[in-house]
Design an enzyme around this catalytic site. Structure first.
Site, short mmCIF file in Angstrom:
data_model
loop_
_atom_site.label_atom_id
_atom_site.label_comp_id
_atom_site.label_asym_id
_atom_site.label_seq_id
_atom_site.Cartn_x
_atom_site.Cartn_y
_atom_site.Cartn_z
N LYS A 174 0.86 -1.19 0.00
CA LYS A 174 0.00 0.00 0.00
C LYS A 174 0.89 1.22 0.00
O LYS A 174 2.01 1.19 0.52
CB LYS A 174 -0.89 0.03 1.26
CG LYS A 174 -2.08 0.95 1.13
CD LYS A 174 -3.22 0.25 0.43
CE LYS A 174 -4.38 1.15 0.13
NZ LYS A 174 -5.54 0.38 -0.35
N ASP B 50 -6.94 4.35 -4.66
CA ASP B 50 -7.66 4.17 -3.40
C ASP B 50 -8.29 5.54 -3.14
O ASP B 50 -8.52 6.30 -4.08
CB ASP B 50 -6.69 3.73 -2.27
CG ASP B 50 -7.41 3.23 -1.03
OD1 ASP B 50 -7.87 2.08 -1.03
OD2 ASP B 50 -7.55 3.99 -0.05
P1 NDP Z 1 -12.92 7.79 -3.20
O1 NDP Z 1 -11.87 8.78 -2.90
O2 NDP Z 1 -13.39 7.63 -4.60
O3 NDP Z 1 -14.21 8.07 -2.31
C1 NDP Z 1 -14.13 8.08 -0.92
C2 NDP Z 1 -15.48 8.49 -0.36
O4 NDP Z 1 -15.47 8.31 1.04
C3 NDP Z 1 -15.80 9.96 -0.60
O5 NDP Z 1 -17.18 10.11 -0.66
C4 NDP Z 1 -15.22 10.61 0.64
O6 NDP Z 1 -15.79 11.86 0.97
C5 NDP Z 1 -15.53 9.59 1.70
N1 NDP Z 1 -14.49 9.65 2.75
C6 NDP Z 1 -13.17 9.43 2.60
N2 NDP Z 1 -12.51 9.61 3.76
C7 NDP Z 1 -13.43 9.97 4.64
C8 NDP Z 1 -13.38 10.31 6.01
N3 NDP Z 1 -12.23 10.29 6.69
N4 NDP Z 1 -14.54 10.60 6.62
C9 NDP Z 1 -15.71 10.62 5.93
N5 NDP Z 1 -15.82 10.31 4.62
C10 NDP Z 1 -14.71 10.00 4.00
O7 NDP Z 1 -12.37 6.40 -2.62
P2 NDP Z 1 -12.84 4.91 -2.96
O8 NDP Z 1 -14.29 4.88 -3.25
O9 NDP Z 1 -11.89 4.36 -3.94
O10 NDP Z 1 -12.54 4.18 -1.57
C11 NDP Z 1 -13.52 4.02 -0.56
C12 NDP Z 1 -13.11 2.90 0.37
O11 NDP Z 1 -13.01 1.68 -0.37
C13 NDP Z 1 -11.75 3.06 1.06
O12 NDP Z 1 -11.81 2.48 2.34
C14 NDP Z 1 -10.81 2.24 0.18
O13 NDP Z 1 -9.68 1.81 0.90
C15 NDP Z 1 -11.73 1.08 -0.16
N6 NDP Z 1 -11.37 0.32 -1.35
C16 NDP Z 1 -11.18 0.92 -2.55
C17 NDP Z 1 -10.87 0.17 -3.65
C18 NDP Z 1 -10.74 0.77 -5.01
O14 NDP Z 1 -10.56 0.01 -5.96
N7 NDP Z 1 -10.86 2.07 -5.18
C19 NDP Z 1 -10.67 -1.29 -3.56
C20 NDP Z 1 -10.95 -1.83 -2.25
C21 NDP Z 1 -11.27 -1.04 -1.20
P3 NDP Z 1 -15.02 13.22 0.61
O15 NDP Z 1 -15.14 13.33 -0.88
O16 NDP Z 1 -15.71 14.29 1.36
O17 NDP Z 1 -13.60 13.02 1.06
O1 2IT Z 2 -7.80 -1.64 -1.08
C1 2IT Z 2 -7.69 -2.11 -2.23
O2 2IT Z 2 -7.81 -3.32 -2.46
C2 2IT Z 2 -7.45 -1.17 -3.32
N1 2IT Z 2 -7.40 0.04 -3.09
C3 2IT Z 2 -7.24 -1.69 -4.72
C4 2IT Z 2 -5.82 -2.18 -4.90
C5 2IT Z 2 -5.44 -2.55 -6.31
O3 2IT Z 2 -4.24 -2.85 -6.47
O4 2IT Z 2 -6.26 -2.56 -7.21
#
Ligand code: NDP
Ligand code: 2IT
Length: 452
Positions: A125, A165
């Site tokens: 990460k 992420d």
């Molecule tokens: P994005 O940046 O696209 O979206 C994140 C969302 O969560 C936004 O709406 C954001 O609001 C909100 N958010 C983030 N941090 C906080 C916080 N501290 N408090 C309140 N709201 C918060 O990220 P992703 O959708 O990619 O990721 C979301 C989750 O999914 C994370 O935990 C990530 O680790 C996990 N994940 C992502 C993957 C991926 O492929 N992208 C794969 C597996 C897991 P705001 O815009 O106001 O910050």
């Molecule tokens: O938390 C996760 O699994 C991710 N943010 C995606 C990682 C990846 O290598 O696609």
């Protein structure tokens, strides 16, 4: 004292401020205790002591110029946690809260998640405390370029393959890949989540959200249930949340909530049709706030300063299924109790570690179907693995082919969790099953290598 509790005590003493890492480690180590009893060879080879310690942590300065011509300095990281079963693989987070403890928790979880996908990927990460919010496109580009100017020496298609992420989506991956390609003068697809025209895979943007819903559907099916007619709460409004909404709609459920870090919107009529397209444009193109949804659509109510889980608790919202898709520790014990009271039967974690240990206890004690992030959100990294395969073969699969593989992988992860739980007498415990099934493959590989 058991092997695993000794390790936990040691890491807490060594790095007392890394709370999120301790939390993630405690959950995994608790699950692994029975494996230590069954496998004295793991204990002898100190697999537990070795897997808890990252292979290496790279920490670096990222200097970049803002639009006023002033130099800004952020901190960048890449944690290469474990490459026993494949090249390091994992996302990149840009958020002001990013620190070593948060990235260690995410990197550690990634080892087991990636193993569960059955693809050859180790755990890693990275990220930075850079805050993309309120920055111009040009500033984001300069930051991404500066970040890659150091990171490029530590990564490679068979070494370490970063992805997105929180705060890192298609735009940021494009900028980072552009700089990598320029410095290295090669086009080997080292990042995943790339644009379709330069080596990206169809369905990668959708994969985490879709995969989470596929996993929830598998859990529901064990009780003869499905998404049809169910009311669903989703948190976040970013990449994972957006495509979770899309898939729930396709499967006949109704999503009534979304949020960002400022507010929550509740739309009793359901977030579907044109409203989904509006959210994607608002968050991905306009980079606006979710509260604007309520200004645009009169059917929605906006709660400023409250998370989805606060609103469910405070307003007594009835929901059947919860898909947290925002961030870590968003659901505490009191939120979990409110979910149970309000009729929730199933929780699948789209975000990483969104439920506190108290919340997980409440879900388990009340017999909810509970899918932990490392299983339920593994569809994202799994499809990154499929992007790597397509890059290596220099061809691209159709949307149908990638989606079918994603569905197959999610079904397989679901089965692996249940099977591992059953072997150890913990029937239906997806947390235990995910940790043990993910661990065994990595542990066996580490054992084969000798003491490295
Ligand atoms: P994005 O940046 O696209 O979206 C994140 C969302 O969560 C936004 O709406 C954001 O609001 C909100 N958010 C983030 N941090 C906080 C916080 N501290 N408090 C309140 N709201 C918060 O990220 P992703 O959708 O990619 O990721 C979301 C989750 O999914 C994370 O935990 C990530 O680790 C996990 N994940 C992502 C993957 C991926 O492929 N992208 C794969 C597996 C897991 P705001 O815009 O106001 O910050
Ligand atoms: O938390 C996760 O699994 C991710 N943010 C995606 C990682 C990846 O290598 O696609």
């Amino acid at each position: 004292m058991s092997v695993t509790s000794e390790i936990l005590e040691k890491i807490k003493k060594q790095d007392p401020h890394e709370f999120e890492f301790h939390q993630a480690a405690e959950e995994v180590l608790e699950s692994l205790e029975p494996t230590a009893k069954k496998h004295p060879e793991f204990v002898k080879a100190k697999i537990y002591e070795r897997i808890i310690e990252p292979d290496r942590v790279v920490m670096f300065r990222v200097p970049w110029l803002d639009d006023k011509g002033e130099l800004q300095v952020n901190r960048g990281y890449r944690i290469q946690y474990n490459n026993a079963i494949g090249p390091y693989k994992g996302g990149t987070r840009f958020h002001p809260s990013v620190n070593l403890g948060i990235l260690k928790f995410l990197g550690f979880e990634q080892i087991f998640k990636n193993s569960l996908t059955t693809l050859a990927m180790g755990g890693a990460k990275g990220g930075s405390d850079f805050d993309p919010k309120g920055k111009s496109d040009a500033e984001v580009m300069r930051f991404c370029h500066a970040y890659m100017l150091e990171l490029f020496r530590h990564i490679g298609p068979d070494i370490d393959v970063p992805a997105g992420d929180i705060g890192v989506g298609g735009r940021e991956i494009g900028y980072m890949y552009g700089m990598y390609k320029k410095i290295r003068n090669d086009h080997t697809g080292v990042l995943t989540g790339k644009g379709l025209s330069f080596g990206g895979s169809l369905v990668r943007p959708e994969a985490t959200g879709y995969g989470c819903v596929y996993f929830a559907a598998e859990m529901l099916a064990t009780k003869g249930l499905d998404f049809k007619g169910k009311t669903v709460a989703i948190s976040g409004s970013g990449n994972v949340a957006q495509f979770a909404v899309e898939k729930v709609n396709q499967l006949g459920g109704k999503v009534i909530t979304l949020c960002d870090s400022s507010s929550t919107i509740v739309d009793d009529e359901g977030i579907s049709g044109d409203k989904c397209g509006y959210v994607m444009d608002l968050k991905n193109v306009q980079r606006g706030r979710i509260s604007e949804y309520a200004d645009k659509f009169g059917c929605a109510v906006c709660y400023i300063g409250e998370s989805v889980w606060d609103v469910i608790k405070n307003q007594g919202l009835k929901i059947d299924i919860a898909l947290p898709c925002a961030t870590q520790n968003e659901i505490d014990g009191s939120h979990a109790e409110a979910l149970v009271k309000n009729g929730c039967i199933c929780v699948a974690e789209g975000s990483n570690m969104p439920s506190t240990p108290e919340a997980v206890r409440v879900f388990k004690d009340n017999g909810l179907l509970f899918g932990p992030g490392k299983a339920a959100n593994a569809g994202g990294v799994a499809t990154s693995g499929l992007e790597m395969s397509q890059n290596s073969m220099r061809l691209s699969w159709t949307r149908e082919e990638v989606d079918a593989r994603l569905l197959g992988i999610m079904k397989n992860i679901h089965k692996s969790c249940l099977d591992a739980a059953e072997v150890y007498g913990r029937k239906g415990d997806y947390v235990f099953g995910a940790n043990v099934a993910g661990f065994l493959k990595v542990a066996n590989a580490m054992l084969a290598y000798g003491y490295v």
